[in-house]
Design a protein around this motif. Structure first.
Motif, short mmCIF file in Angstrom:
data_model
loop_
_atom_site.label_atom_id
_atom_site.label_comp_id
_atom_site.label_asym_id
_atom_site.label_seq_id
_atom_site.Cartn_x
_atom_site.Cartn_y
_atom_site.Cartn_z
N LEU A 95 1.20 -0.62 0.55
CA LEU A 95 0.43 0.05 -0.09
C LEU A 95 1.14 1.36 0.31
CD1 LEU A 95 -2.63 -0.95 2.97
CD2 LEU A 95 -3.11 -0.81 0.30
N GLN A 99 0.44 4.11 -3.00
CA GLN A 99 0.07 5.25 -2.72
C GLN A 99 -0.14 6.33 -3.90
OE1 GLN A 99 -0.35 6.36 0.96
NE2 GLN A 99 2.05 6.03 1.74
N TYR A 121 -9.24 6.47 0.97
CA TYR A 121 -8.48 5.61 2.45
C TYR A 121 -9.86 4.42 1.91
CZ TYR A 121 -5.12 8.51 3.67
OH TYR A 121 -3.95 9.44 4.06
N VAL A 124 -8.61 2.40 -0.75
CA VAL A 124 -7.31 1.55 0.09
C VAL A 124 -8.53 0.41 0.89
CG1 VAL A 124 -5.66 1.35 1.44
CG2 VAL A 124 -6.29 3.74 0.64
N LEU A 129 -5.51 -0.54 -3.21
CA LEU A 129 -4.87 0.58 -4.65
C LEU A 129 -5.43 -0.38 -5.67
CD1 LEU A 129 -3.13 3.24 -2.34
CD2 LEU A 129 -5.51 3.32 -3.49
N LEU A 236 -0.99 5.02 7.48
CA LEU A 236 -0.28 5.79 6.28
C LEU A 236 -0.27 6.86 6.15
CD1 LEU A 236 -2.78 4.29 3.19
CD2 LEU A 236 -0.47 3.16 4.01
#
Length: 310
Positions: A95, A99, A121, A124, A129, A236
């Motif tokens: 991730l 990103q 998110y 996510v 993703l 993140l």
């Protein structure tokens, strides 16, 4: 007799010495540190690591709305998702690397559509993703089912599946999310509705007389969904706090080096088309994952924008 006594004396001396030596060795093995104890000392760790819980002091929010961790049940549910994702190393590293490829495009469209940035998110949590396909058949970064995707203007057929078109799917997701916000006026309820559908949320909300999404007692996936989003956001946004060290060079590069051409005529063979454009079939699909077959039929009056890597 004299020789006998002398022999016995010598034997007693040797026996006494042997007993003393045995006693000393036993003391060493029972009174001193064992092999395991020595190996566990700070200088001899074979697996140096720190395994600890996460800081739950907060504050934690989603789209500007509070996650009430002063409630012990809410606190524990968030804790579980933070721990699950913080120690899910392979997935979390992926991730962090992805990103930079996806977030700039998603963030730009969310801002243009007036949707809170935190909704990225949700993507996510939905797909990691990636252009994933769920067991139920949901596809793309935003995990649209076919009827929902078509209902929000995405083209889905044997050659084109715009659920894999990041820009168009993100626009569709914004419309979908804003529609739910008009109903609930609370982005936390919107997240639950995105996961299990508005009709289901309304049914359980009414049956259980739930005033907040945290009062629902429903399926485990939806119960954890909002907490998973908040946990992923927390990790993140500050990966170093969770022990993740990913340098900028390790991020997967954004797919922003391309030229866009308008296609108004059918392409019977995308491999031939790719070669004519100076690229490969593989790279054509990487930049245009919504092209799901080896050809592209363009109906009269229709057109497509295709990215050609440069």
């Amino acid at each position: 007799m004299k020789h006998l006594l002398t022999g016995l004396g010598i034997g007693i001396v040797f026996l006494t010495g042997w007993l003393v030596l045995l006693s000393s060795e036993r003391a060493d093995t029972t009174g001193g540190p064992s092999f395991a104890q020595e190996m566990s000392s700070a200088d001899n760790l074979q697996l140096p690591q720190r395994v600890r819980g996460v800081d739950l002091d907060g504050p934690f929010t989603f789209a500007g709305e509070t996650i009430p961790v002063d409630n012990f049940d809410v606190r524990e549910r968030l804790d579980q998702e933070l721990l699950r994702n913080a120690y899910f190393h392979r997935n979390t590293i992926m991730l962090l690397k992805r990103q930079q490829r996806y977030f700039p495009t998603i963030e730009r469209i969310l801002a243009e559509e007036g949707v809170p940035d935190d909704l990225k998110y949700l993507a996510v949590a939905e797909s990691g993703l990636s252009n994933a396909t769920s067991v139920a058949g949901a596809k793309g970064v935003w995990q649209f089912m076919t009827p929902t995707g078509k209902g929000f203007g995405l083209e889905i057929n044997g050659e084109v599946d715009e659920r894999y078109h990041l820009e168009k799917a993100t626009r569709a997701a914004c419309k979908y999310l804003k529609g739910y916000y008009e109903t609930y006026k609370d982005w936390r309820w919107v997240a639950a509705a995105y996961n299990m559908g508005g009709p289901n949320v309304n049914k359980w909300k009414s049956r259980q007389q739930a005033e907040t999404v945290f009062e629902l007692d429903i399926n485990s996936e939806t119960m954890a969904y909002l907490f998973r989003i908040v946990a992923l956001k927390t990790i993140l946004k500050d990966p170093l706090a969770f022990g993740y060290e990913i340098s900028p060079e390790e991020h997967y590069p954004p797919l922003d080096s391309y030229k866009s051409i308008t296609i108004t005529k059918s392409i019977p063979d995308l491999a031939d088309f790719a070669k004519q454009q100076g690229t490969s079939y593989r790279m054509l699909k990487v930049y245009n994952p919504w092209l799901i077959s080896g050809s592209l039929t363009v109906s009269s009056g229709n057109s497509y924008e295709v990215k050609i890597p440069v």
